[in-house]
Write a protein that holds these residues in place. Structure first.
Motif, PDB file in Angstrom:
ATOM      1  N   GLU A 175       8.381   3.337 -17.842  1.00  0.00           N
ATOM      2  CA  GLU A 175       8.809   4.244 -16.769  1.00  0.00           C
ATOM      3  C   GLU A 175       8.290   3.780 -15.407  1.00  0.00           C
ATOM      4  O   GLU A 175       8.998   3.851 -14.402  1.00  0.00           O
ATOM      5  CB  GLU A 175       8.321   5.670 -17.040  1.00  0.00           C
ATOM      6  CG  GLU A 175       8.950   6.325 -18.238  1.00  0.00           C
ATOM      7  CD  GLU A 175       8.269   7.617 -18.644  1.00  0.00           C
ATOM      8  OE1 GLU A 175       8.952   8.432 -19.289  1.00  0.00           O
ATOM      9  OE2 GLU A 175       7.078   7.823 -18.337  1.00  0.00           O
ATOM     10  N   VAL A 176       7.053   3.309 -15.393  1.00  0.00           N
ATOM     11  CA  VAL A 176       6.450   2.857 -14.138  1.00  0.00           C
ATOM     12  C   VAL A 176       7.149   1.592 -13.633  1.00  0.00           C
ATOM     13  O   VAL A 176       7.402   1.461 -12.430  1.00  0.00           O
ATOM     14  CB  VAL A 176       4.929   2.640 -14.308  1.00  0.00           C
ATOM     15  CG1 VAL A 176       4.328   1.981 -13.073  1.00  0.00           C
ATOM     16  CG2 VAL A 176       4.241   3.968 -14.585  1.00  0.00           C
ATOM     17  N   LYS A 177       7.498   0.695 -14.543  1.00  0.00           N
ATOM     18  CA  LYS A 177       8.216  -0.516 -14.125  1.00  0.00           C
ATOM     19  C   LYS A 177       9.561  -0.169 -13.496  1.00  0.00           C
ATOM     20  O   LYS A 177       9.954  -0.747 -12.488  1.00  0.00           O
ATOM     21  CB  LYS A 177       8.422  -1.446 -15.319  1.00  0.00           C
ATOM     22  CG  LYS A 177       7.171  -2.168 -15.750  1.00  0.00           C
ATOM     23  CD  LYS A 177       7.443  -3.031 -16.967  1.00  0.00           C
ATOM     24  CE  LYS A 177       6.160  -3.654 -17.477  1.00  0.00           C
ATOM     25  NZ  LYS A 177       6.360  -4.412 -18.720  1.00  0.00           N
ATOM     26  N   ILE A 178      10.253   0.787 -14.100  1.00  0.00           N
ATOM     27  CA  ILE A 178      11.542   1.220 -13.546  1.00  0.00           C
ATOM     28  C   ILE A 178      11.347   1.805 -12.145  1.00  0.00           C
ATOM     29  O   ILE A 178      12.083   1.487 -11.213  1.00  0.00           O
ATOM     30  CB  ILE A 178      12.227   2.250 -14.478  1.00  0.00           C
ATOM     31  CG1 ILE A 178      12.695   1.559 -15.753  1.00  0.00           C
ATOM     32  CG2 ILE A 178      13.391   2.938 -13.776  1.00  0.00           C
ATOM     33  CD1 ILE A 178      13.200   2.498 -16.819  1.00  0.00           C
ATOM     34  N   LEU A 187      11.510   1.310  -6.125  1.00  0.00           N
ATOM     35  CA  LEU A 187      10.802   1.287  -4.841  1.00  0.00           C
ATOM     36  C   LEU A 187      10.898  -0.073  -4.154  1.00  0.00           C
ATOM     37  O   LEU A 187      10.394  -0.241  -3.039  1.00  0.00           O
ATOM     38  CB  LEU A 187       9.331   1.669  -5.044  1.00  0.00           C
ATOM     39  CG  LEU A 187       9.073   3.107  -5.491  1.00  0.00           C
ATOM     40  CD1 LEU A 187       7.600   3.311  -5.830  1.00  0.00           C
ATOM     41  CD2 LEU A 187       9.516   4.090  -4.423  1.00  0.00           C
ATOM     42  N   GLY A 188      11.514  -1.051  -4.822  1.00  0.00           N
ATOM     43  CA  GLY A 188      11.736  -2.357  -4.216  1.00  0.00           C
ATOM     44  C   GLY A 188      10.588  -3.335  -4.360  1.00  0.00           C
ATOM     45  O   GLY A 188      10.492  -4.287  -3.590  1.00  0.00           O
ATOM     46  N   SER A 236       0.830  -1.206   0.000  1.00  0.00           N
ATOM     47  CA  SER A 236       0.000   0.000   0.000  1.00  0.00           C
ATOM     48  C   SER A 236       0.866   1.258   0.000  1.00  0.00           C
ATOM     49  O   SER A 236       0.506   2.268  -0.608  1.00  0.00           O
ATOM     50  CB  SER A 236      -0.980   0.016   1.170  1.00  0.00           C
ATOM     51  OG  SER A 236      -0.299   0.144   2.388  1.00  0.00           O
ATOM     52  N   GLU A 237       2.040   1.189   0.638  1.00  0.00           N
ATOM     53  CA  GLU A 237       2.971   2.327   0.607  1.00  0.00           C
ATOM     54  C   GLU A 237       3.496   2.537  -0.816  1.00  0.00           C
ATOM     55  O   GLU A 237       3.558   3.665  -1.304  1.00  0.00           O
ATOM     56  CB  GLU A 237       4.136   2.071   1.567  1.00  0.00           C
ATOM     57  CG  GLU A 237       5.128   3.207   1.626  1.00  0.00           C
ATOM     58  CD  GLU A 237       6.308   2.893   2.533  1.00  0.00           C
ATOM     59  OE1 GLU A 237       7.410   3.364   2.211  1.00  0.00           O
ATOM     60  OE2 GLU A 237       6.123   2.182   3.535  1.00  0.00           O
ATOM     61  N   ILE A 238       3.852   1.439  -1.483  1.00  0.00           N
ATOM     62  CA  ILE A 238       4.316   1.525  -2.872  1.00  0.00           C
ATOM     63  C   ILE A 238       3.184   2.045  -3.748  1.00  0.00           C
ATOM     64  O   ILE A 238       3.409   2.879  -4.632  1.00  0.00           O
ATOM     65  CB  ILE A 238       4.824   0.144  -3.368  1.00  0.00           C
ATOM     66  CG1 ILE A 238       6.100  -0.237  -2.625  1.00  0.00           C
ATOM     67  CG2 ILE A 238       5.061   0.157  -4.868  1.00  0.00           C
ATOM     68  CD1 ILE A 238       6.597  -1.641  -2.904  1.00  0.00           C
ATOM     69  N   THR A 243       8.553  -6.447  -5.806  1.00  0.00           N
ATOM     70  CA  THR A 243       8.871  -7.722  -6.445  1.00  0.00           C
ATOM     71  C   THR A 243       8.150  -7.794  -7.790  1.00  0.00           C
ATOM     72  O   THR A 243       7.257  -6.988  -8.070  1.00  0.00           O
ATOM     73  CB  THR A 243       8.420  -8.900  -5.565  1.00  0.00           C
ATOM     74  OG1 THR A 243       6.997  -8.844  -5.444  1.00  0.00           O
ATOM     75  CG2 THR A 243       9.073  -8.871  -4.199  1.00  0.00           C
ATOM     76  N   ALA A 244       8.505  -8.768  -8.607  1.00  0.00           N
ATOM     77  CA  ALA A 244       7.889  -8.924  -9.935  1.00  0.00           C
ATOM     78  C   ALA A 244       6.377  -9.145  -9.814  1.00  0.00           C
ATOM     79  O   ALA A 244       5.596  -8.595 -10.605  1.00  0.00           O
ATOM     80  CB  ALA A 244       8.540 -10.072 -10.682  1.00  0.00           C
ATOM     81  N   GLU A 245       5.976  -9.931  -8.824  1.00  0.00           N
ATOM     82  CA  GLU A 245       4.545 -10.184  -8.602  1.00  0.00           C
ATOM     83  C   GLU A 245       3.802  -8.894  -8.255  1.00  0.00           C
ATOM     84  O   GLU A 245       2.743  -8.604  -8.789  1.00  0.00           O
ATOM     85  CB  GLU A 245       4.352 -11.179  -7.446  1.00  0.00           C
ATOM     86  CG  GLU A 245       4.100 -12.578  -7.869  1.00  0.00           C
ATOM     87  CD  GLU A 245       3.919 -13.482  -6.657  1.00  0.00           C
ATOM     88  OE1 GLU A 245       3.294 -13.058  -5.661  1.00  0.00           O
ATOM     89  OE2 GLU A 245       4.418 -14.611  -6.729  1.00  0.00           O
ATOM     90  N   VAL A 246       4.356  -8.135  -7.351  1.00  0.00           N
ATOM     91  CA  VAL A 246       3.756  -6.876  -6.906  1.00  0.00           C
ATOM     92  C   VAL A 246       3.733  -5.882  -8.061  1.00  0.00           C
ATOM     93  O   VAL A 246       2.744  -5.168  -8.250  1.00  0.00           O
ATOM     94  CB  VAL A 246       4.514  -6.296  -5.680  1.00  0.00           C
ATOM     95  CG1 VAL A 246       4.034  -4.908  -5.337  1.00  0.00           C
ATOM     96  CG2 VAL A 246       4.363  -7.225  -4.483  1.00  0.00           C
ATOM     97  N   GLN A 247       4.799  -5.850  -8.857  1.00  0.00           N
ATOM     98  CA  GLN A 247       4.843  -4.957 -10.019  1.00  0.00           C
ATOM     99  C   GLN A 247       3.682  -5.244 -10.964  1.00  0.00           C
ATOM    100  O   GLN A 247       2.986  -4.325 -11.391  1.00  0.00           O
ATOM    101  CB  GLN A 247       6.162  -5.128 -10.791  1.00  0.00           C
ATOM    102  CG  GLN A 247       7.351  -4.516 -10.125  1.00  0.00           C
ATOM    103  CD  GLN A 247       8.622  -4.718 -10.939  1.00  0.00           C
ATOM    104  OE1 GLN A 247       8.573  -4.852 -12.148  1.00  0.00           O
ATOM    105  NE2 GLN A 247       9.758  -4.747 -10.253  1.00  0.00           N
TER     106      GLN A 247
END
Length: 154
Positions: free
Chosen positions: A25-28, A33-34, A6-8, A36-40
């Motif tokens: 740009e958002v992926k970068i 912000l740290g 939720s912070e991310i 993980t691939a799943e969260v991304q």
């Protein structure tokens, strides 16, 4: 969402609300912000669903801004959008949107550069003007045709 996610989410929504962004740009930013691939992936899907991210809207805004403010040509705009992972179809839509004012911007830029170039030798002046306009991303046939027209006018 867990507290970290939720912070991310808060940070990335502010990032996307500030100006138009593309997926690249958002992926970068998410990696920075740290996340993980799943969260991304989860956040990207939610951003698209909530209309924070829209590739077509980004491409159109990008093309308008670079054409108007930076006086970039279609070649340079197209290359930058490709570098950001924008599809060919979306790039064509963005370039079609700037078509009306594109020629006007080009002529204004070309005339300004031609007048500011102090070179006395006609061939060197033509080369300097053409090189500048080509670096700006304008199409070569358009550049050579217009610079020749300017030479004949002077």
């Amino acid at each position: 969402m867990n507290p970290i996610t939720s912070e991310i989410w808060q940070k990335i929504t502010r990032y996307c609300a500030y100006q138009e962004r593309c997926h690249f740009e958002v992926k970068i930013k998410l990696r920075e912000l740290g996340a993980t691939a799943e969260v991304q992936d989860e956040i990207l899907v939610k951003l698209i669903a909530d209309n924070y991210l829209n590739e077509e809207r980004f491409a159109r805004t990008f093309a308008r801004g670079k054409s108007r403010i930076k006086s970039w040509g279609k070649n340079k705009i197209s290359a930058e959008l490709k570098q950001r992972g924008i599809s060919h179809t979306v790039i064509n839509l963005a370039l079609a949107e700037i078509e009306q004012e594109y020629r006007e911007n080009f002529e204004k830029t070309a005339t300004k550069i031609f007048e500011q170039t102090t070179e006395k030798n006609v061939l060197k002046k033509r080369k300097k003007c053409c090189d500048y306009l080509l670096r700006r991303g304008y199409e070569s046939d358009l550049v050579y045709e217009f610079v020749t027209k300017l030479e004949k006018g002077n």
